[in-house]
Motif scaffolding. Structure first.
Motif, mmCIF file in Angstrom:
data_model
loop_
_atom_site.group_PDB
_atom_site.id
_atom_site.type_symbol
_atom_site.label_atom_id
_atom_site.label_comp_id
_atom_site.label_asym_id
_atom_site.label_seq_id
_atom_site.Cartn_x
_atom_site.Cartn_y
_atom_site.Cartn_z
ATOM 1 N N GLU A 56 26.343 16.165 41.130
ATOM 2 C CA GLU A 56 26.169 16.751 39.802
ATOM 3 C C GLU A 56 25.457 15.758 38.872
ATOM 4 O OE1 GLU A 56 30.122 17.968 38.640
ATOM 5 O OE2 GLU A 56 29.999 19.759 39.873
ATOM 6 N N TYR A 74 32.098 11.240 28.248
ATOM 7 C CA TYR A 74 30.833 11.682 28.857
ATOM 8 C C TYR A 74 29.803 12.098 27.794
ATOM 9 C CZ TYR A 74 32.856 11.745 33.596
ATOM 10 O OH TYR A 74 33.427 11.399 34.794
ATOM 11 N N TYR A 85 40.453 16.712 29.902
ATOM 12 C CA TYR A 85 40.674 17.325 28.574
ATOM 13 C C TYR A 85 39.737 16.618 27.589
ATOM 14 C CZ TYR A 85 43.535 19.035 24.602
ATOM 15 O OH TYR A 85 43.975 19.621 23.441
ATOM 16 N N LEU A 116 26.040 21.467 35.181
ATOM 17 C CA LEU A 116 26.420 20.256 35.931
ATOM 18 C C LEU A 116 25.731 20.227 37.289
ATOM 19 C CD1 LEU A 116 30.275 20.127 35.169
ATOM 20 C CD2 LEU A 116 28.492 18.693 34.165
#
Ligand code: TYD
Length: 202
Positions: free
Chosen positions: A148, A104, A97, A53
């Motif tokens: 990120e 994403y 979660y 990331l």
């Protein structure tokens, strides 16, 4: 769908305030064993993910999808993981979660792979989706020294759209919270829902 009682999740785009809300709840929740947690975790797999990331290592989006699922499997089933904590009677709240992966990694790899990797995970009793205009969220991040891989406006626009569309078809309960308000106003919205949950009313 398998649901884990006393397991709650905060979801949202980057800069939506999920981490802030969980720390505010930690101050408010009394007389209940509270176990705040987060993904990516601070375990071995989570650390590899964070390097990716932060752009310290470059890995394929599909590999990242696999790593997020592996990290989640440990987070859920590992010693002292989510299931062990709820079994002890704790209230577990996680900062992200499986829905994060569907959103994403769904944007990055298409829906099939994250769908396959995450379909077996049980769902939380309740998910709070912190909804905010991506422009506002990005402006909240302007003082960060480095950004990120997902922290740019075009991607965050897709993230919001995808959350909203997936939530419509999501089988477990999701509450959409207006996260453009101040942290304490958001906290009040969350608390008004959370305090009605069974663990607070025994
Ligand atoms: P974030 O909650 O923003 O952590 P921090 O505040 O410590 O930076 O999560 C890190 C990033 O990881 C965020 O951009 C969302 C992304 N992410 C995924 O892409 N897939 C996932 O399954 C998870 C849990 C997070």
């Amino acid at each position: 769908m398998n649901i884990i009682k006393n397991f709650y999740v905060f979801e949202g785009g980057d800069g939506s305030g999920t981490t802030t809300q969980i720390s505010l709840l930690a101050k408010r929740i009394k007389n209940i064993d509270f176990y705040p947690t987060f993904e990516p975790t601070d375990g071995q797999i989570g650390r590899i993910i964070r390097s990716a990331l932060k752009k310290e290592i470059v890995i394929k989006p599909q590999t990242l999808a696999l790593l997020f699922a592996a990290d989640r499997n440990e987070h859920l089933y590992g010693a002292d993981g989510i299931l062990a904590q709820v079994d002890k009677g704790c209230l577990v709240i996680s900062d992200r979660y499986a829905l994060s992966s569907l959103v994403y990694q769904g944007i990055e790899c298409g829906d099939e792979l994250p769908g396959l990797l995450n379909s077996g995970f049980p769902a939380p009793e309740l998910t709070f989706f912190l909804d905010i205009e991506p422009e506002t969220a990005i402006s909240r991040m302007k003082d960060r020294s480095s950004l990120e891989i997902y922290e740019y406006l075009d991607f965050q626009k897709k993230v919001r759209e995808k959350y909203l569309s997936l939530i419509k078809g999501y089988k477990a309960r999701v509450e959409i919270i207006d996260a453009s308000k101040s942290a304490s106003e958001v906290e009040d919205q969350v608390w008004n829902i959370l305090r009605q949950m069974p663990i607070f009313n025994i």
